[in-house]
Enzyme design. Sequence first.
Site, PDB file in Angstrom:
ATOM      1  N   THR A 126       0.826  -1.208   0.000  1.00  0.00           N
ATOM      2  CA  THR A 126       0.000   0.000   0.000  1.00  0.00           C
ATOM      3  C   THR A 126       0.859   1.257   0.000  1.00  0.00           C
ATOM      4  OG1 THR A 126      -1.685  -1.208   1.241  1.00  0.00           O
ATOM      5  CG2 THR A 126      -1.882   1.180   1.168  1.00  0.00           C
ATOM      6  N   LYS A 151      -3.525   4.790  -2.184  1.00  0.00           N
ATOM      7  CA  LYS A 151      -4.443   5.671  -1.474  1.00  0.00           C
ATOM      8  C   LYS A 151      -4.560   6.983  -2.242  1.00  0.00           C
ATOM      9  CE  LYS A 151      -5.172   3.137   2.304  1.00  0.00           C
ATOM     10  NZ  LYS A 151      -6.499   2.728   2.791  1.00  0.00           N
ATOM     11  N   ASP A 176      -7.731   3.127  -3.439  1.00  0.00           N
ATOM     12  CA  ASP A 176      -8.591   3.219  -2.259  1.00  0.00           C
ATOM     13  C   ASP A 176      -8.775   4.691  -1.932  1.00  0.00           C
ATOM     14  OD1 ASP A 176     -10.009   2.924   0.038  1.00  0.00           O
ATOM     15  OD2 ASP A 176      -8.435   1.878   1.156  1.00  0.00           O
ATOM     16  N   ASP A 225     -15.785  -0.695   1.608  1.00  0.00           N
ATOM     17  CA  ASP A 225     -15.019  -0.917   2.829  1.00  0.00           C
ATOM     18  C   ASP A 225     -15.732  -0.275   4.011  1.00  0.00           C
ATOM     19  OD1 ASP A 225     -13.185  -1.246   4.870  1.00  0.00           O
ATOM     20  OD2 ASP A 225     -11.607  -0.044   3.965  1.00  0.00           O
ATOM     21  N   LYS A 247     -12.766  -6.897   6.786  1.00  0.00           N
ATOM     22  CA  LYS A 247     -11.702  -6.660   7.748  1.00  0.00           C
ATOM     23  C   LYS A 247     -12.162  -7.174   9.099  1.00  0.00           C
ATOM     24  CE  LYS A 247      -9.829  -2.528   5.469  1.00  0.00           C
ATOM     25  NZ  LYS A 247      -9.596  -1.060   5.583  1.00  0.00           N
ATOM     26  N   ASP A 297      -5.178  -7.833   0.794  1.00  0.00           N
ATOM     27  CA  ASP A 297      -4.443  -6.709   1.372  1.00  0.00           C
ATOM     28  C   ASP A 297      -4.107  -7.062   2.818  1.00  0.00           C
ATOM     29  OD1 ASP A 297      -3.447  -4.327   2.324  1.00  0.00           O
ATOM     30  OD2 ASP A 297      -5.304  -3.197   2.105  1.00  0.00           O
ATOM     31  N   ASP A 299      -0.809  -6.448   4.102  1.00  0.00           N
ATOM     32  CA  ASP A 299       0.562  -5.939   4.140  1.00  0.00           C
ATOM     33  C   ASP A 299       0.852  -5.127   5.398  1.00  0.00           C
ATOM     34  OD1 ASP A 299      -1.008  -3.710   3.553  1.00  0.00           O
ATOM     35  OD2 ASP A 299       0.484  -2.823   2.218  1.00  0.00           O
TER      36      ASP A 299
END
Length: 329
Positions: A126, A151, A176, A225, A247, A297, A299
Amino acid sequence: MATPVQMHVQTAHFELRAPFVITGHTFTEITPVWVSLESDGHTGRGEAIGVYYTGETTESMLAQLQTVREAVESGATRDDIQTLLPAGGARNALDCAYWDLECKQSGQSIWSLLGRDPHELVTVATIGIVAPEAMAARATDYASFDHLKVKLDADRPIERLRAIRDARPDASLVIDVNQGWTAGDLAAYLPDLADIGVAMVEQPVARGADSTLEGIDSPIPLGVDESCLDLSEYRQVGRYYDVINIKLDKCGGLTEALAIAEAATADGKSVMVGNMTGTSLSMAPSYVVGQWCEFVDIDGPVLLAADVDNGLEYRAGGRVSLPTPELWG
């Protein structure tokens, strides 16, 4: 589960390698909450970072966990805590500790418990929001990662993205926006995003504004998200999106995460697993969800100056080793 169970709660502190900037926020450190459950010489562990945009803090998670200590130590099960605690970081840490303890007590891996033959995952790296040239440099620094997550906000998003694409013409890019655009912004940017070769746009609009996406004919999959915390919210907003980002800190643990993955997959949605940063102790149960995912994702440890012992190994191409039992599961 064997009894008695002792619950231990503590906090830790980890510095990030560099400030990490997203829409409206800059992060320089994390303070995870760790839950340990001990029973008959076995210990299960879980970690939570919490969800900043719902107002969760380290202190609020610690307080929530104290409200269920007596129930846990009196024999409450993993199923019980799904109603004893709301979705969020506190339940995540506790839920994952229950799963880990079950693995340790049974002598089985998480894969055996779930009847799943695991495969190694490939994660994005990211890139936070800085100047376009600095984002391009970071993309070059991540040359060993085939997939990048970028981002963006409303300030020069296409300029930033083109700088990254010029630096990494080989990389698969997802972006994102963290609620940073309107539906009108998205519609205006879509031709450039398609030209640059973006694979997915995550959370382009504000939480609660999801219906404004209806009618936009996007050639690029749209992901959710912040607008989809748990299974109940998936039922409300899933129809506006192609990709569901799960998440564990949002939904309250691996138990709920698996339920969302099952529901979204049955509905023909693509699934993504994400993170709120965190050490490998957070990423390990997320690794389980990643077995269902098109987008991965995990990371978080890459962003940290140091990780926990027995952490995940991040290899060339963004490949991530399976978690060992010494870490979790």
